[in-house]
Design a protein around this motif. Structure first.
Motif, short mmCIF file in Angstrom:
data_model
loop_
_atom_site.label_atom_id
_atom_site.label_comp_id
_atom_site.label_asym_id
_atom_site.label_seq_id
_atom_site.Cartn_x
_atom_site.Cartn_y
_atom_site.Cartn_z
N PRO A 43 0.82 -1.22 0.00
CA PRO A 43 0.00 0.00 0.00
C PRO A 43 0.85 1.27 0.00
O PRO A 43 0.51 2.26 -0.66
CB PRO A 43 -0.82 -0.11 1.28
CG PRO A 43 -0.87 -1.55 1.58
CD PRO A 43 0.44 -2.10 1.12
N LEU A 44 1.97 1.24 0.72
CA LEU A 44 2.87 2.38 0.71
C LEU A 44 3.49 2.57 -0.67
O LEU A 44 3.58 3.69 -1.18
CB LEU A 44 3.97 2.21 1.76
CG LEU A 44 5.07 3.26 1.78
CD1 LEU A 44 4.50 4.61 2.19
CD2 LEU A 44 6.18 2.85 2.71
N LEU A 45 3.92 1.47 -1.29
CA LEU A 45 4.50 1.56 -2.63
C LEU A 45 3.48 2.09 -3.64
O LEU A 45 3.83 2.86 -4.53
CB LEU A 45 5.01 0.18 -3.07
CG LEU A 45 6.20 -0.39 -2.31
CD1 LEU A 45 6.49 -1.81 -2.76
CD2 LEU A 45 7.42 0.49 -2.50
N PHE A 46 2.23 1.70 -3.48
CA PHE A 46 1.21 2.17 -4.40
C PHE A 46 0.96 3.67 -4.24
O PHE A 46 0.68 4.36 -5.20
CB PHE A 46 -0.11 1.41 -4.23
CG PHE A 46 -1.15 1.83 -5.21
CD1 PHE A 46 -1.07 1.41 -6.53
CD2 PHE A 46 -2.19 2.65 -4.84
CE1 PHE A 46 -2.01 1.81 -7.46
CE2 PHE A 46 -3.14 3.06 -5.75
CZ PHE A 46 -3.06 2.63 -7.07
N SER A 47 1.09 4.18 -3.03
CA SER A 47 0.81 5.60 -2.82
C SER A 47 2.00 6.50 -3.16
O SER A 47 1.91 7.71 -3.01
CB SER A 47 0.37 5.84 -1.38
OG SER A 47 1.44 5.56 -0.50
N LEU A 48 3.11 5.94 -3.63
CA LEU A 48 4.27 6.75 -4.00
C LEU A 48 3.96 7.70 -5.16
O LEU A 48 4.62 8.73 -5.32
CB LEU A 48 5.46 5.85 -4.37
CG LEU A 48 6.20 5.21 -3.21
CD1 LEU A 48 7.29 4.29 -3.73
CD2 LEU A 48 6.78 6.26 -2.29
N HIS A 49 2.97 7.37 -5.98
CA HIS A 49 2.64 8.24 -7.11
C HIS A 49 2.16 9.61 -6.64
O HIS A 49 2.24 10.58 -7.39
CB HIS A 49 1.57 7.59 -7.99
CG HIS A 49 0.21 7.60 -7.40
ND1 HIS A 49 -0.20 6.67 -6.49
CD2 HIS A 49 -0.84 8.45 -7.57
CE1 HIS A 49 -1.44 6.93 -6.13
NE2 HIS A 49 -1.85 8.01 -6.76
N GLU A 50 1.69 9.71 -5.41
CA GLU A 50 1.22 10.99 -4.89
C GLU A 50 2.35 11.99 -4.67
O GLU A 50 2.10 13.19 -4.58
CB GLU A 50 0.44 10.78 -3.59
CG GLU A 50 -0.84 9.99 -3.80
CD GLU A 50 -1.52 9.62 -2.50
OE1 GLU A 50 -1.01 9.97 -1.42
OE2 GLU A 50 -2.58 8.97 -2.57
N SER A 51 3.58 11.51 -4.58
CA SER A 51 4.72 12.41 -4.42
C SER A 51 5.20 12.99 -5.74
O SER A 51 6.07 13.86 -5.75
CB SER A 51 5.87 11.68 -3.73
OG SER A 51 6.35 10.64 -4.54
N VAL A 52 4.65 12.54 -6.85
CA VAL A 52 5.01 13.05 -8.17
C VAL A 52 4.16 14.29 -8.45
O VAL A 52 2.95 14.29 -8.20
CB VAL A 52 4.77 11.95 -9.24
CG1 VAL A 52 5.07 12.48 -10.63
CG2 VAL A 52 5.62 10.73 -8.94
N PRO A 53 4.77 15.36 -8.98
CA PRO A 53 3.98 16.57 -9.26
C PRO A 53 2.99 16.35 -10.40
O PRO A 53 3.22 15.57 -11.31
CB PRO A 53 5.04 17.61 -9.64
CG PRO A 53 6.21 16.82 -10.11
CD PRO A 53 6.18 15.53 -9.34
#
Length: 186
Positions: A43-53
């Motif tokens: 779940p943490l790996l999946f939410s990494l896209h939120e750190s992309v502008p």
């Protein structure tokens, strides 16, 4: 034959075997812990896209990513993580599975790889259109081999007085490690 060796040498060989067994058990525990941590952190790996502008071009000190047709780097990374996480879990399942049917996992693994390549390419307008023509050779190898193994199991079941569990154990792949399984295919 063992009696011909001096007592001290027999004892040192016994200790060596025990030491190797302890190393094997501890290395398996470390690998299992790493795999469990990776699975639990998906779940943490999946939410990494939120750190992309949310911009068309994502500029970092390592690289520059142009989202091309996606028009939003965050959306492109969301699509990429949506394909990478299932691929990661399938690869873990494939390399840790000891059942006779684990080759069937190659079909969805290759499918996700094709989808990830299409996502990274970015020039394609229809990423998730299933390109069956590329999957046919893999399916042509995997499906008949699984059927042949299954047929062989049922032939043995009819010929020999064994239970289904005993036959599955007989066809079960013995753990060879990740590199041993990779070498098995190439």
């Amino acid at each position: 034959m063992d009696k011909l060796k001096p007592k001290s040498k027999r004892k040192s060989e016994s200790l060596s075997k025990t030491h190797n067994k302890n190393i094997n058990v501890s290395s398996r525990a470390v690998v299992g812990s790493i795999l469990g941590t990776i699975i639990a952190s998906t779940p943490l790996l999946f939410s990494l896209h939120e750190s992309v502008p949310a911009e068309k071009v994502w500029d970092t000190f390592l690289f520059t990513y142009d989202s091309l047709l996606w028009e939003d780097a965050q959306y492109a990374m969301w699509v990429l993580t949506g394909k990478f996480i299932p691929l990661l879990l399938l690869l873990i399942w494939f390399f840790t599975n000891r059942n006779w049917w684990y080759h069937a996992l190659l079909v969805p693994i290759v499918m996700y790889i094709f989808q990830i390549v299409g996502t990274i390419n970015g020039d394609t307008t229809h990423v998730d259109e299933f390109q069956l023509i590329y999957m046919l050779p893999i399916m042509a190898l995997v499906i008949p081999s699984i059927y042949l193994i299954r047929a062989k199991m049922f032939n043995r079941l009819n010929e020999v007085n064994k239970t289904m569990q005993e036959l599955e154990d007989e066809f079960m792949m013995k753990p060879k490690g990740v590199w041993g399984k990779v070498k098995q295919y190439f």
